[in-house]
Design a protein around this motif. Structure first.
Motif, PDB file in Angstrom:
ATOM      1  N   TYR A  63       0.824  -1.206   0.000  1.00  0.00           N
ATOM      2  CA  TYR A  63       0.000   0.000   0.000  1.00  0.00           C
ATOM      3  C   TYR A  63       0.859   1.257   0.000  1.00  0.00           C
ATOM      4  CZ  TYR A  63      -3.466  -3.500   0.923  1.00  0.00           C
ATOM      5  OH  TYR A  63      -4.262  -4.604   0.812  1.00  0.00           O
ATOM      6  N   HIS A  64       1.681   1.419  -1.027  1.00  0.00           N
ATOM      7  CA  HIS A  64       2.545   2.584  -1.163  1.00  0.00           C
ATOM      8  C   HIS A  64       2.000   3.482  -2.263  1.00  0.00           C
ATOM      9  CE1 HIS A  64       5.226   0.238   1.268  1.00  0.00           C
ATOM     10  NE2 HIS A  64       5.444  -0.648   0.306  1.00  0.00           N
ATOM     11  N   GLY A  65       2.073   4.774  -2.041  1.00  0.00           N
ATOM     12  CA  GLY A  65       1.675   5.720  -3.080  1.00  0.00           C
ATOM     13  C   GLY A  65       1.296   7.054  -2.486  1.00  0.00           C
ATOM     14  N   VAL A  66       1.349   8.069  -3.307  1.00  0.00           N
ATOM     15  CA  VAL A  66       1.020   9.419  -2.878  1.00  0.00           C
ATOM     16  C   VAL A  66      -0.490   9.587  -2.719  1.00  0.00           C
ATOM     17  CG1 VAL A  66       1.148  11.865  -3.531  1.00  0.00           C
ATOM     18  CG2 VAL A  66       3.114  10.375  -3.906  1.00  0.00           C
ATOM     19  N   GLY A  67      -1.249   8.954  -3.593  1.00  0.00           N
ATOM     20  CA  GLY A  67      -2.704   9.095  -3.549  1.00  0.00           C
ATOM     21  C   GLY A  67      -3.362   8.245  -2.474  1.00  0.00           C
ATOM     22  N   LYS A  68      -4.443   8.768  -1.904  1.00  0.00           N
ATOM     23  CA  LYS A  68      -5.188   8.029  -0.874  1.00  0.00           C
ATOM     24  C   LYS A  68      -5.674   6.682  -1.401  1.00  0.00           C
ATOM     25  CE  LYS A  68      -7.069  11.579   2.178  1.00  0.00           C
ATOM     26  NZ  LYS A  68      -8.300  12.164   2.718  1.00  0.00           N
ATOM     27  N   LYS A  78      -5.171   2.829  -0.049  1.00  0.00           N
ATOM     28  CA  LYS A  78      -6.359   2.079   0.375  1.00  0.00           C
ATOM     29  C   LYS A  78      -6.493   0.765  -0.399  1.00  0.00           C
ATOM     30  CE  LYS A  78     -11.348   2.505   0.899  1.00  0.00           C
ATOM     31  NZ  LYS A  78     -12.524   3.355   0.711  1.00  0.00           N
ATOM     32  N   VAL A  79      -6.343   0.831  -1.715  1.00  0.00           N
ATOM     33  CA  VAL A  79      -6.554  -0.338  -2.576  1.00  0.00           C
ATOM     34  C   VAL A  79      -5.297  -1.191  -2.688  1.00  0.00           C
ATOM     35  CG1 VAL A  79      -7.134  -1.047  -4.942  1.00  0.00           C
ATOM     36  CG2 VAL A  79      -8.352   0.847  -3.864  1.00  0.00           C
ATOM     37  N   GLY A  80      -4.137  -0.548  -2.742  1.00  0.00           N
ATOM     38  CA  GLY A  80      -2.883  -1.278  -2.879  1.00  0.00           C
ATOM     39  C   GLY A  80      -2.537  -1.583  -4.318  1.00  0.00           C
ATOM     40  N   ASN A  81      -1.398  -2.226  -4.488  1.00  0.00           N
ATOM     41  CA  ASN A  81      -0.901  -2.530  -5.822  1.00  0.00           C
ATOM     42  C   ASN A  81       0.146  -3.644  -5.698  1.00  0.00           C
ATOM     43  OD1 ASN A  81      -0.277  -2.387  -8.560  1.00  0.00           O
ATOM     44  ND2 ASN A  81      -0.120  -0.151  -8.571  1.00  0.00           N
ATOM     45  N   THR A  82       0.548  -4.167  -6.835  1.00  0.00           N
ATOM     46  CA  THR A  82       1.599  -5.170  -6.884  1.00  0.00           C
ATOM     47  C   THR A  82       2.940  -4.465  -7.074  1.00  0.00           C
ATOM     48  OG1 THR A  82       0.083  -6.788  -7.828  1.00  0.00           O
ATOM     49  CG2 THR A  82       2.438  -7.231  -8.064  1.00  0.00           C
ATOM     50  N   PHE A  83       3.913  -4.865  -6.285  1.00  0.00           N
ATOM     51  CA  PHE A  83       5.262  -4.313  -6.337  1.00  0.00           C
ATOM     52  C   PHE A  83       6.253  -5.454  -6.531  1.00  0.00           C
ATOM     53  CE2 PHE A  83       2.691  -1.397  -3.974  1.00  0.00           C
ATOM     54  CZ  PHE A  83       3.155  -0.133  -4.310  1.00  0.00           C
ATOM     55  N   TYR A  84       7.359  -5.143  -7.194  1.00  0.00           N
ATOM     56  CA  TYR A  84       8.431  -6.113  -7.388  1.00  0.00           C
ATOM     57  C   TYR A  84       9.737  -5.514  -6.901  1.00  0.00           C
ATOM     58  CZ  TYR A  84       5.107  -8.436 -10.438  1.00  0.00           C
ATOM     59  OH  TYR A  84       3.993  -9.059 -10.933  1.00  0.00           O
ATOM     60  N   ILE A  85      10.537  -6.343  -6.241  1.00  0.00           N
ATOM     61  CA  ILE A  85      11.859  -5.925  -5.792  1.00  0.00           C
ATOM     62  C   ILE A  85      12.895  -6.836  -6.433  1.00  0.00           C
ATOM     63  CG2 ILE A  85      13.455  -5.765  -3.827  1.00  0.00           C
ATOM     64  CD1 ILE A  85      11.061  -5.110  -2.055  1.00  0.00           C
ATOM     65  N   SER A 134       4.175   3.715   2.643  1.00  0.00           N
ATOM     66  CA  SER A 134       4.943   4.937   2.415  1.00  0.00           C
ATOM     67  C   SER A 134       4.371   5.659   1.206  1.00  0.00           C
ATOM     68  CB  SER A 134       6.418   4.614   2.145  1.00  0.00           C
ATOM     69  OG  SER A 134       7.052   4.122   3.289  1.00  0.00           O
ATOM     70  N   ASN A 135       4.561   6.966   1.173  1.00  0.00           N
ATOM     71  CA  ASN A 135       4.144   7.736   0.002  1.00  0.00           C
ATOM     72  C   ASN A 135       5.044   7.431  -1.193  1.00  0.00           C
ATOM     73  OD1 ASN A 135       2.074   9.089   1.380  1.00  0.00           O
ATOM     74  ND2 ASN A 135       3.442  10.717   2.011  1.00  0.00           N
ATOM     75  N   GLU A 183      11.017   5.750  -3.156  1.00  0.00           N
ATOM     76  CA  GLU A 183      12.350   6.113  -2.703  1.00  0.00           C
ATOM     77  C   GLU A 183      12.495   5.881  -1.198  1.00  0.00           C
ATOM     78  OE1 GLU A 183      11.414   8.815  -6.257  1.00  0.00           O
ATOM     79  OE2 GLU A 183      10.308   7.917  -4.605  1.00  0.00           O
ATOM     80  N   HIS A 184      11.458   6.228  -0.462  1.00  0.00           N
ATOM     81  CA  HIS A 184      11.467   6.052   0.996  1.00  0.00           C
ATOM     82  C   HIS A 184      11.494   4.569   1.367  1.00  0.00           C
ATOM     83  CE1 HIS A 184       9.594   6.098   5.082  1.00  0.00           C
ATOM     84  NE2 HIS A 184      10.487   7.048   5.228  1.00  0.00           N
ATOM     85  N   VAL A 185      10.723   3.777   0.653  1.00  0.00           N
ATOM     86  CA  VAL A 185      10.695   2.325   0.903  1.00  0.00           C
ATOM     87  C   VAL A 185      12.084   1.735   0.651  1.00  0.00           C
ATOM     88  CG1 VAL A 185       9.643   0.123   0.295  1.00  0.00           C
ATOM     89  CG2 VAL A 185       8.249   2.197   0.277  1.00  0.00           C
TER      90      VAL A 185
END
Length: 122
Positions: A18-23, A27-34, A72-73, A76-78
């Protein structure tokens, strides 16, 4: 034989977070890859066949999973949090590179992912 450089990789580790600048993103989230590259000397592990002589990628994955649960918004912070935690928890890591990708970001563009990448030395 002399090993001059050695790296451990974790490629395209997937998380739902649940990272992103928008509310809505938080709230909804997204898929992230590292994708992570860790520079460490595992020459002793090559001879001993003992995980205690290297950095356990299972333990590294646990750190990634824990850090990805903290919203996190900014990506970069993550990345910065993950890098600091890895250096703190694994003294054998000399350098690391981390790429964090957000799949299909909500920005009205046709792209697979938005990504940030950073390279750090201890």
């Amino acid at each position: 034989m002399q090993i001059t450089d050695s790296y451990i990789y974790l490629e395209n580790v997937s998380f739902y977070a649940y990272h992103g600048v928008g509310k809505q993103e938080r709230k909804v989230g997204n898929t992230f890859y590292i994708t992570l590259r860790l520079k460490t000397d595992f020459s002793k592990a090559c001879l001993s066949d003992d995980v205690a002589e290297t950095v356990s990628y299972a333990d590294v994955h646990n750190v990634l999973a824990e850090e990805m649960t903290i919203p996190s918004n900014l990506l970069e912070h993550v990345c910065n949090r993950i890098a600091e935690r890895l250096f703190n928890d694994f003294p054998a890591i000399a350098e690391l590179s981390i790429k964090l990708s957000k799949k299909n970001p909500p920005m009205g563009a046709d792209l697979d992912a938005a990504c940030v990448e950073m390279h750090c030395k201890r």
